[in-house]
Design a protein around this motif. Structure first.
Motif, short mmCIF file in Angstrom:
data_model
loop_
_atom_site.label_atom_id
_atom_site.label_comp_id
_atom_site.label_asym_id
_atom_site.label_seq_id
_atom_site.Cartn_x
_atom_site.Cartn_y
_atom_site.Cartn_z
N PRO A 46 0.82 -1.22 0.00
CA PRO A 46 0.00 0.00 0.00
C PRO A 46 0.85 1.27 0.00
O PRO A 46 0.54 2.23 -0.70
CB PRO A 46 -0.83 -0.14 1.28
N ARG A 47 1.93 1.28 0.79
CA ARG A 47 2.80 2.46 0.84
C ARG A 47 3.47 2.69 -0.51
O ARG A 47 3.54 3.83 -0.99
CB ARG A 47 3.86 2.29 1.92
N ALA A 48 3.97 1.61 -1.13
CA ALA A 48 4.62 1.75 -2.43
C ALA A 48 3.63 2.23 -3.48
O ALA A 48 3.99 3.02 -4.36
CB ALA A 48 5.25 0.42 -2.85
N SER A 49 2.39 1.78 -3.38
CA SER A 49 1.36 2.22 -4.33
C SER A 49 1.12 3.71 -4.22
O SER A 49 0.98 4.41 -5.23
CB SER A 49 0.06 1.45 -4.09
N ARG A 50 1.09 4.22 -2.99
CA ARG A 50 0.88 5.65 -2.78
C ARG A 50 2.07 6.45 -3.32
O ARG A 50 1.89 7.50 -3.96
CB ARG A 50 0.66 5.95 -1.30
N LEU A 51 3.27 5.96 -3.07
CA LEU A 51 4.46 6.64 -3.57
C LEU A 51 4.51 6.64 -5.10
O LEU A 51 4.89 7.63 -5.72
CB LEU A 51 5.72 5.98 -3.02
N LEU A 52 4.12 5.52 -5.70
CA LEU A 52 4.13 5.43 -7.15
C LEU A 52 3.12 6.39 -7.76
O LEU A 52 3.40 7.03 -8.79
CB LEU A 52 3.84 3.99 -7.60
N ALA A 53 1.97 6.52 -7.12
CA ALA A 53 0.98 7.48 -7.60
C ALA A 53 1.52 8.90 -7.49
O ALA A 53 1.31 9.74 -8.39
CB ALA A 53 -0.32 7.34 -6.80
N SER A 54 2.23 9.17 -6.40
CA SER A 54 2.83 10.49 -6.22
C SER A 54 3.91 10.74 -7.26
O SER A 54 4.05 11.86 -7.78
CB SER A 54 3.42 10.62 -4.81
N LEU A 55 4.68 9.71 -7.60
CA LEU A 55 5.71 9.85 -8.62
C LEU A 55 5.10 10.15 -9.98
O LEU A 55 5.59 11.02 -10.71
CB LEU A 55 6.56 8.58 -8.69
N ARG A 56 4.03 9.46 -10.32
CA ARG A 56 3.37 9.72 -11.60
C ARG A 56 2.85 11.16 -11.66
O ARG A 56 2.97 11.83 -12.69
CB ARG A 56 2.23 8.72 -11.81
N ASP A 57 2.29 11.63 -10.55
CA ASP A 57 1.80 13.00 -10.49
C ASP A 57 2.97 13.98 -10.61
O ASP A 57 2.86 15.02 -11.28
CB ASP A 57 1.05 13.21 -9.18
N PHE A 58 4.08 13.67 -9.95
CA PHE A 58 5.28 14.49 -10.02
C PHE A 58 5.80 14.56 -11.44
O PHE A 58 6.21 15.64 -11.92
CB PHE A 58 6.33 13.90 -9.08
N MET A 59 5.79 13.44 -12.13
CA MET A 59 6.26 13.40 -13.52
C MET A 59 5.40 14.28 -14.41
O MET A 59 5.91 15.10 -15.19
CB MET A 59 6.24 11.96 -14.03
N GLU A 60 4.07 14.11 -14.30
CA GLU A 60 3.17 14.85 -15.18
C GLU A 60 3.11 16.34 -14.85
O GLU A 60 3.06 17.17 -15.75
CB GLU A 60 1.75 14.25 -15.08
N GLY A 61 3.14 16.65 -13.56
CA GLY A 61 2.95 18.03 -13.17
C GLY A 61 4.22 18.86 -13.07
O GLY A 61 4.16 20.10 -13.10
N HIS A 62 5.37 18.20 -12.95
CA HIS A 62 6.61 18.94 -12.71
C HIS A 62 7.74 18.55 -13.66
O HIS A 62 8.35 19.43 -14.29
CB HIS A 62 7.07 18.74 -11.26
N VAL A 63 8.07 17.27 -13.74
CA VAL A 63 9.26 16.85 -14.49
C VAL A 63 9.10 17.07 -15.99
O VAL A 63 9.94 17.74 -16.62
CB VAL A 63 9.59 15.38 -14.19
N LEU A 64 8.06 16.49 -16.58
CA LEU A 64 7.90 16.60 -18.03
C LEU A 64 7.75 18.05 -18.49
O LEU A 64 8.38 18.44 -19.49
CB LEU A 64 6.72 15.74 -18.49
N PRO A 65 6.97 18.89 -17.79
CA PRO A 65 6.90 20.30 -18.20
C PRO A 65 8.23 21.05 -18.05
O PRO A 65 8.43 22.09 -18.70
CB PRO A 65 5.83 20.89 -17.26
#
Length: 222
Positions: A46-65
């Motif tokens: 469950p913890r890894a799932s939450r972190l992975l979701a946060s990473l995906r959000d980080f990628m879309e909202g911060h890294v790729l732009p």
């Protein structure tokens, strides 16, 4: 390995056998992809799932732009290697740390298993700058693993702690010009104790050492 065998660079005597293995792995992968419903080969906690979701959000909202801004910043520098810090990258690092997406590669720090981290590496692999933003970039990650597992207290204090903090960079010297360097048993470089073991003399030639030219590179693993 089979490609290296075809080029004459493989050191293993049975490297040619990898041709058949590659076919089996490719066929298995296609079979998995053809399944009507998603197949979870690497279940997450469950913890890894939450972190992975946060990473995906980080990628879309911060890294790729930020990729275009980072590239413009680097190319605008007179010499990118002499640019000690990138303002864009430092901003991404701060956000990654705030989200707990820092040093994910190291189980002793992140709490992730190697199988779980594979999913994170897959997501970060979508961008050239994501791994550095999360302090998971090579060769630093591998060097930090070595220091974490085998470093002396002094070595950890001097090199590991600032690497984990993202304050310095490191490089890894493996490739040599005259041998198939993918097999470490081929290495011609020698390390010999001198002065009763107080120091070590390194004698050899290395090349293609990624990151060695950076002004932030202050730790070399041979």
């Amino acid at each position: 390995m089979y490609a290296r065998y075809l080029q004459g660079n493989a050191s293993a005597t049975n490297a040619a056998d990898c041709k058949e293995l590659a076919g089996v792995l490719a066929a298995t992968g296609l079979e998995v992809l053809a399944q009507p419903s998603p197949l979870s080969l690497l279940p997450l906690s469950p913890r890894a799932s939450r972190l992975l979701a946060s990473l995906r959000d980080f990628m879309e909202g911060h890294v790729l732009p930020a990729e275009a801004k980072w590239a413009a910043e680097v190319y605008a520098a007179a010499d990118p290697w002499l640019m000690p810090h990138s303002a864009v990258m430092e901003g991404l690092k701060q956000e990654a740390q705030r989200r707990g997406l820092w040093n994910l590669f190291l189980p002793g720090v992140s709490g992730l298993s190697q199988a779980e981290y594979a999913r994170f590496a897959e997501v970060m692999g979508r961008s050239l700058i994501a791994s550095e933003a999360c302090n998971c970039d090579s060769p630093d990650s591998g060097n930090m693993e070595v220091l974490h597992l085998y470093g002396s207290p002094q070595q950890k204090k001097t090199w590991l702690e600032p690497l984990l903090a993202g304050k310095i960079r490191s490089c890894f010297c493996m490739t040599e010009p005259d041998v198939a360097s993918s097999d470490a048993t081929n290495m011609q470089c020698t390390i010999t104790p001198v002065d009763g073991g107080r120091y070590f003399e390194v004698n050899g030639r290395k090349w293609w050492t990624t990151g060695a030219g950076s002004p932030r590179c202050v730790c070399v693993c041979v």
